[in-house]
Design a protein around this motif. Structure first.
Motif, PDB file in Angstrom:
ATOM      1  N   THR A 399       0.842  -1.191   0.000  1.00 34.54           N
ATOM      2  CA  THR A 399       0.000   0.000   0.000  1.00 34.54           C
ATOM      3  C   THR A 399       0.880   1.244   0.000  1.00 34.54           C
ATOM      4  O   THR A 399       1.811   1.357   0.819  1.00 34.54           O
ATOM      5  CB  THR A 399      -0.924   0.029   1.224  1.00 34.54           C
ATOM      6  N   ILE A 400       0.598   2.143  -0.927  1.00 37.09           N
ATOM      7  CA  ILE A 400       1.337   3.416  -1.011  1.00 37.09           C
ATOM      8  C   ILE A 400       0.422   4.523  -0.515  1.00 37.09           C
ATOM      9  O   ILE A 400      -0.644   4.755  -1.095  1.00 37.09           O
ATOM     10  CB  ILE A 400       1.784   3.697  -2.459  1.00 37.09           C
ATOM     11  N   LYS A 401       0.846   5.187   0.551  1.00 38.03           N
ATOM     12  CA  LYS A 401       0.022   6.226   1.166  1.00 38.03           C
ATOM     13  C   LYS A 401       0.718   7.575   1.034  1.00 38.03           C
ATOM     14  O   LYS A 401       1.900   7.719   1.341  1.00 38.03           O
ATOM     15  CB  LYS A 401      -0.225   5.918   2.638  1.00 38.03           C
ATOM     16  N   GLN A 402      -0.032   8.572   0.558  1.00 38.95           N
ATOM     17  CA  GLN A 402       0.494   9.936   0.426  1.00 38.95           C
ATOM     18  C   GLN A 402       0.669  10.554   1.813  1.00 38.95           C
ATOM     19  O   GLN A 402      -0.227  10.490   2.655  1.00 38.95           O
ATOM     20  CB  GLN A 402      -0.480  10.799  -0.378  1.00 38.95           C
ATOM     21  N   LEU A 403       1.846  11.168   2.046  1.00 44.13           N
ATOM     22  CA  LEU A 403       2.106  11.856   3.316  1.00 44.13           C
ATOM     23  C   LEU A 403       2.157  13.368   3.163  1.00 44.13           C
ATOM     24  O   LEU A 403       2.111  14.089   4.153  1.00 44.13           O
ATOM     25  CB  LEU A 403       3.439  11.374   3.910  1.00 44.13           C
ATOM     26  N   ARG A 404       2.226  13.870   1.944  1.00 41.26           N
ATOM     27  CA  ARG A 404       2.328  15.320   1.729  1.00 41.26           C
ATOM     28  C   ARG A 404       1.149  15.790   0.880  1.00 41.26           C
ATOM     29  O   ARG A 404       0.042  15.895   1.358  1.00 41.26           O
ATOM     30  CB  ARG A 404       3.661  15.659   1.047  1.00 41.26           C
ATOM     31  N   ASP A 405       1.371  16.044  -0.415  1.00 40.30           N
ATOM     32  CA  ASP A 405       0.280  16.459  -1.287  1.00 40.30           C
ATOM     33  C   ASP A 405      -0.758  15.341  -1.358  1.00 40.30           C
ATOM     34  O   ASP A 405      -0.419  14.175  -1.589  1.00 40.30           O
ATOM     35  CB  ASP A 405       0.808  16.761  -2.694  1.00 40.30           C
ATOM     36  N   GLY A 406      -2.012  15.711  -1.141  1.00 39.36           N
ATOM     37  CA  GLY A 406      -3.058  14.689  -1.139  1.00 39.36           C
ATOM     38  C   GLY A 406      -2.907  13.732   0.017  1.00 39.36           C
ATOM     39  O   GLY A 406      -3.163  12.524  -0.115  1.00 39.36           O
ATOM     40  N   ALA A 407      -2.467  14.243   1.158  1.00 34.85           N
ATOM     41  CA  ALA A 407      -2.197  13.409   2.331  1.00 34.85           C
ATOM     42  C   ALA A 407      -3.396  12.534   2.659  1.00 34.85           C
ATOM     43  O   ALA A 407      -4.540  12.986   2.685  1.00 34.85           O
ATOM     44  CB  ALA A 407      -1.848  14.282   3.531  1.00 34.85           C
ATOM     45  N   GLY A 408      -3.118  11.265   2.912  1.00 33.46           N
ATOM     46  CA  GLY A 408      -4.163  10.313   3.249  1.00 33.46           C
ATOM     47  C   GLY A 408      -4.596   9.461   2.082  1.00 33.46           C
ATOM     48  O   GLY A 408      -5.113   8.351   2.274  1.00 33.46           O
ATOM     49  N   GLU A 409      -4.424   9.945   0.865  1.00 35.30           N
ATOM     50  CA  GLU A 409      -4.789   9.144  -0.299  1.00 35.30           C
ATOM     51  C   GLU A 409      -3.863   7.934  -0.395  1.00 35.30           C
ATOM     52  O   GLU A 409      -2.681   8.023  -0.088  1.00 35.30           O
ATOM     53  CB  GLU A 409      -4.678   9.981  -1.578  1.00 35.30           C
ATOM     54  N   GLN A 410      -4.414   6.810  -0.810  1.00 31.95           N
ATOM     55  CA  GLN A 410      -3.583   5.623  -0.889  1.00 31.95           C
ATOM     56  C   GLN A 410      -4.044   4.717  -2.026  1.00 31.95           C
ATOM     57  O   GLN A 410      -5.172   4.804  -2.503  1.00 31.95           O
ATOM     58  CB  GLN A 410      -3.597   4.864   0.436  1.00 31.95           C
ATOM     59  N   SER A 411      -3.124   3.851  -2.454  1.00 34.29           N
ATOM     60  CA  SER A 411      -3.408   2.895  -3.515  1.00 34.29           C
ATOM     61  C   SER A 411      -2.526   1.678  -3.297  1.00 34.29           C
ATOM     62  O   SER A 411      -1.546   1.727  -2.541  1.00 34.29           O
ATOM     63  CB  SER A 411      -3.131   3.519  -4.884  1.00 34.29           C
TER      64      SER A 411
END
Length: 429
Positions: A399-411
């Protein structure tokens, strides 16, 4: 508990993230040096003491007061931690006969050592970057060295640095000027401080370099070396100025600029800033046509400069020009030890693809909770968290989770296709 050992006063550790600024500056220097066709040379930190006594001059402050000199316990040889590196470069050029096939353009980076009172931008172990052109005569080569430094300031974006130049002429011209200086200072001997009295007959030119404000008037009224220069020296100085003007490099002539070392002749120069207080000189140098012969080589000309790394970094900080410290592209969150082998294999593949990836680790060896790992991931500055949970690994994914731009989005991405999606994690400026 054993007593804590600390660093020697004035000899500083360079720690992350500040060390990244050093690496960045060194990279900028290498790029500019390459464009001017200067090649790197690396010389020993320890040299024979006689090298510096012979080249710098016995009555210079460096030799008299500041050198770290000692006797080798095994063979009694007198050794010194290098206080500057021009002499070492010249020694290497002579020893290895580097001028046999013609002149050489060289540069160096490294630590130097002087025993003086530590203060901002002035340390007992300090670092210099230097450029030396050996085996070349002519004011156009002096100008090239100045243009090299000027190009570096442009590459770094440095503002408000001024160039001061002067000519020290040739030895016979300096001799006539020296005699006139002695007569002048003898007539005003009561105005000289202790250093001035000591240098009156041994090295009166250095009195002009005094920082004592009480001696300002007697120094300002002293005979000027420029007035003693012959036609050839004056023509060389004028040629230098013509080239600088042609390249829109602003300068001022400072007739009191003498430099602190004995080996200079003709051109001397300094790049100075007013942003660092008393330690305003960030780069200085000049021509030293007699030095190669002084250290035992066949007579050959030389010219060069040295730049104080700590001072330049201070200036870059003052002008808000330092880049942000590097951060990893991704941070691996690994919930348990069972996931570690697969996770580490994936991280190695990502690194081989050119990404910077940080693996979670703790002092105890345990992986820690998801919450604590995500807290560390966020603090690392990474743009992405890579989650190697049991559910993900069961599916052959991460799982790749955004930590900066778009924080919280994951795929989710398949580990089997890692090479295809790896570049999507590349940090962007």
């Amino acid at each position: 508990m054993a007593q804590k050992i600390t660093a020697i006063k004035g000899m500083n550790d360079i720690l992350p993230p500040h060390s990244a600024h050093w690496e960045w500056l060194e990279g900028q220097v290498r790029e500019v040096m390459s464009r001017f066709a200067y090649r790197n040379i690396r010389t020993p930190i320890v040299e024979p003491t006689g090298l510096f006594v012979r080249s710098l001059g016995e009555v210079t402050d460096v030799v008299e007061k500041e050198m770290y000199s000692f006797e080798d316990r095994l063979n009694g040889e007198a050794l010194t931690l290098r206080p500057e590196n021009t002499a070492g470069v010249v020694r290497a050029v002579v020893e290895h006969n580097l001028l046999y096939e013609g002149g050489k353009r060289l540069y160096y980076m490294g630590p130097m050592f002087r025993h003086e009172r530590p203060q901002r931008g002035r340390y007992r172990q300090f670092h210099q970057i230097g450029a030396e052109a050996l085996g070349f005569s002519g004011a156009h080569v002096d100008a090239e060295l100045i243009l090299l430094a000027h190009s570096l300031w442009q590459a770094l974006g440095v503002r408000d640095v001024r160039l001061e130049i002067n000519s020290l002429g040739q030895p016979e011209e300096r001799k006539a000027h020296r005699e006139a200086l002695i007569r002048h200072f003898e007539a005003h001997q009561e105005l000289l401080d202790e250093d001035g009295q000591r240098r009156l007959y041994s090295n009166p030119l250095r009195i002009l370099d005094t920082k004592n404000p009480a001696m300002k008037d007697v120094v300002e009224s002293a005979p000027r070396l420029l007035d003693f220069l012959g036609e050839a020296s004056l023509q060389a100085f004028e040629t230098l100025q013509q080239i600088l003007r042609a390249h829109d490099v602003a300068y001022t002539i400072n007739p009191r600029l003498v430099r602190g070392l004995d080996y200079y002749n003709l051109t001397v120069f300094e790049f100075i800033t007013d942003s660092l207080g008393a330690q305003g000189t960030i780069c200085a140098g000049g021509r030293y046509d007699g030095l190669i012969e002084q250290v035992g080589g066949k007579p050959a000309p030389g010219v060069g400069w040295a730049m104080g790394v700590e001072r330049v970094l201070e200036l870059l900080k003052e002008q808000d020009l330092l880049p942000a410290a590097p951060v990893p592209d991704a941070y691996a969150v690994i919930p348990d030890m069972q996931s570690l082998p697969v996770a580490m294999q994936a991280l190695q593949q990502l690194r081989q693809a050119g990404l910077a990836v940080q693996m979670h680790a703790t002092p105890t060896g345990e992986m820690g909770s998801f919450k604590s790992q995500f807290k560390k991931a966020d603090a690392s500055g990474a743009r992405f968290a890579l989650v190697f949970g049991a559910d993900e690994l069961a599916e052959g994914c991460v799982t790749i989770k955004q930590l900066r731009d778009g924080a919280g989005e994951q795929s989710k991405k398949p580990l089997a296709e890692l090479a295809q999606w790896a570049n999507s994690l590349q940090s962007q400026d």
